[in-house]
Design an enzyme around this catalytic site. Sequence first.
Site, short mmCIF file in Angstrom:
data_model
loop_
_atom_site.label_atom_id
_atom_site.label_comp_id
_atom_site.label_asym_id
_atom_site.label_seq_id
_atom_site.Cartn_x
_atom_site.Cartn_y
_atom_site.Cartn_z
N SER A 294 2.85 -88.72 15.35
CA SER A 294 2.13 -89.15 14.14
C SER A 294 0.72 -88.61 14.19
O SER A 294 0.18 -88.35 15.27
CB SER A 294 2.07 -90.67 14.08
OG SER A 294 1.15 -91.16 15.05
N ASP A 295 0.09 -88.44 13.03
CA ASP A 295 -1.34 -88.19 13.04
C ASP A 295 -1.99 -89.48 13.54
O ASP A 295 -1.37 -90.54 13.56
CB ASP A 295 -1.85 -87.82 11.65
CG ASP A 295 -3.16 -87.03 11.74
OD1 ASP A 295 -3.87 -87.16 12.76
OD2 ASP A 295 -3.48 -86.29 10.80
N CYS A 296 -3.27 -89.37 13.99
CA CYS A 296 -3.79 -90.47 14.78
C CYS A 296 -3.95 -91.74 13.97
O CYS A 296 -4.74 -91.81 13.04
CB CYS A 296 -5.03 -90.04 15.53
SG CYS A 296 -4.47 -88.83 16.77
N ASP A 297 -3.14 -92.68 14.32
CA ASP A 297 -3.00 -93.98 13.69
C ASP A 297 -2.30 -93.94 12.34
O ASP A 297 -2.40 -94.90 11.58
CB ASP A 297 -4.36 -94.67 13.58
CG ASP A 297 -4.21 -96.15 13.92
OD1 ASP A 297 -3.20 -96.50 14.56
OD2 ASP A 297 -5.08 -96.95 13.53
N SER A 298 -1.53 -92.90 12.06
CA SER A 298 -0.91 -92.90 10.74
C SER A 298 0.21 -93.92 10.61
O SER A 298 0.54 -94.32 9.49
CB SER A 298 -0.46 -91.49 10.31
OG SER A 298 0.49 -90.96 11.15
#
Length: 776
Positions: A294-298
């Site tokens: 995932s993109d960071c914290d997506s």
Amino acid sequence: MNMANHNNKSRFFFLFIVLVLWCVSSFGFGRVPFACDPKNGLTRSFKFCRTNVPIHVRVQDLIGRLTLPEKIRLVVNNAIAVPRLGIQGYEWWSEALHGVSNVGPGTKFGGAFPAATSFPQVITTAASFNQSLWREIGRVVSDEARAMYNGGMAGLTYWSPNVNIFRDPRWGRGQETPGEDPHVAAKYAANYVRGLQGDGPGNRLKVAACCKHYTAYDLDNWKGIDRFHFNAKVSKQDLADTYDVPFKACVVDGGVASVMCSYNQVNGKPTCADPDLLRNTIRGEWKLNGYIVSDCDSVGVLYDTQHYTQTPEEAAADAIRAGLDLDCGPFLALHTADAIRLGHISENDLNLALANLLTVQMRLGMFDGEPSAHPYGNLGPRDVCTPAHQELALEAARQGIVLLQNKGNTLPLSPTRHRTVAVIGPNSDVTTTMIGNYAGVACGYTSPLQGIARYVKTIHHNGCNNVMCTGNQLFGSAEMAARHADATVLVVGLDQSLEAEFRDRVGLLLPGFQQQLVSRVARASKGPVVLVLMSGGPIDVTFAKNDPKIGAILWVGYPGQAGGTAIADVLFGRTNPGGKLPMTWYPEGYVNKVPMTVMDMRPNPASGYPGRTYRFYKGPVVFPFGHGLSYTRFSHSLAVAPKQVSVPLASLEALTNSSTISSSALKVSHANCDSLELALHVDVKNEGEVDGTHTVLVYSKPPSGKWSDMKQLVGFEKVQVPAGSKQRVKVGVHVCDHLSVVDESGVRRIPMGDHELHIGDLKHFISVQTSQQIKT
Ligand SMILES: *[C@@H]1O[C@H](CO)[C@@H](O)[C@H](O)[C@H]1NC(C)=O
Ligand SMILES: *[C@@H]1O[C@H](CO)[C@@H](O)[C@H](O)[C@H]1NC(C)=O
């Protein structure tokens, strides 16, 4: 000093040396083995440590030994250590967009590794249109990355490259990408990834690359709309023939070990929770051998910000079920246990994710014990910032510089006639600006001013305090310098305060008073005036194009640590520029008409929407895609090119099925695509007096009728041609990949009839028909 004392001292030194040697030999340059340490008696009994056992068997052995709580803490970027199995913690997040970067927490500079080679920003490297350069940069970056890993300063999993299409000129992260064209982006992705990952034996990885951000992510923060809330409404047609193209190439041709899903939603679904995108497309259709991150914290974003699910457990479950393997952020560590307890997912779902992660770590050799026994185990501090690596950074900058305008051969300047040069502008003596974002700590810098000062005497004035250029108080001294010097070089443009992650532009003009600075200094200049634009995104410099005092315009992108040397080499003719624009330079009027949020590539005559990129937008431009001049002239002639080709059908079913050919276009899935690569041989002649490099761009246009206004790049090849001589260039055009178009339902088809190929001013027709033959 007595003898005994001396002996003690030498004994101490001897012990000290032994200790140092022991440290070096047992920890490489400071790293303890990640797992399977041969000095740890415990690990010898584990099957997952045995390098002669197939990786999938080792992975299953390890998964069988892990507890559920351990598993849950291994599917996040800061994976925990499992001391009872001799496994260290691991930080998955490192970055290497154009050099090893410390943007992710997995990589640090310092100690024996104070810096790494900082290549030009990707948009600049893309402008070289040189595929072997892209691969070579990847190879060098991964040498440095491996060296830093061995020294305990970096990871082996790099979340680079960014291969999103540079759809809108305002996008703050457009600089990170290879531009607006799907074919160029596809070639860039495959080459850079292959360079990074190496051609190790079997499916071994040098480092693991990651193509991001899947998909249709190219808006950061525009007029209050940000990437966390943005729902990109994308047609099936645009997804298949634009947004997905580089990702598919990255997986299929590049063999990438990871894909990252984005923050935004696509058609109402967060990409990281969309099984169609992750499980069906990336893994099913393209056959990703690797992990999806995932993109960071997506995953957190789809719950907290987008409120896509009712509960955090559902968000965790949706993401894992969609095919996500690793969460950048804590969300899965916090909510997966409850998601399993509530029955949203099973432990087996988690095992599948874990298997994808562990497989990549094993392919990297992380479970092979001693790092120094690894094929790249000997790389160390002496392999970082080497003269050869820094020379490649310089070479990349030279190849990426684009000569946009050169009235009356203003360039090159002559150090004997232009002995004193006024160097003006807010970017004229910059360092970190030259490396753009997602950079690291460079080995060293040569600013434009320093580069120019190696050729001639300089008089330097910034003219503005910074690129914002909020006032004209400093213009007077800049004008004075221009009045006295034999030539004037203005280095203006943008930096990360104006275009960056979280920051899209609202307009395309030079910021603040910069335009006024350029005009006033040009008017005051005694000698020729050269405008150097340093920026990631395009700038509307119509005023400068039309200013009779401004002779030449260069775009240098963000040219990397050696940018100033490369700029000076071009200004004084040591380098003949050969770069070409990887994106359209629109006029300011364009962005006033086009909301950044509209994803449609194609124009809509009913609404007046003009469409995007050279493939679809036909309105006025400041400089077109593919534009780039040289100090010499090139001509083309077609030496060998097929005139017709017949496409065999793939099956009897295809022959009888009426849906195979509709609108006189054959479904690619019903064609037998083997041996349908057509070789074009183009002769390139250098008609001028200086050696130069030239990129042959081959565009194709489908038969007139339904598809006719779509012209797209299908091949490019860069070649060096000495003055007065001729080189033959071969460009391969594949019927299924390059002469096909995508219909409204997202289905790729080969239109039957005469396809038009454009190479410079040349036009060539290839007649494409189906053969009634079946070839399976
Ligand atoms: C024809 O092709 C379509 C789509 O490829 C498929 O759904 C359909 O079943 C086929 N029909 C026949 C008669 O084979
Ligand atoms: C492409 O880049 C490579 C690596 O720098 C270089 O050796 C080669 O000459 C370049 N090709 C052309 C045509 O300039």
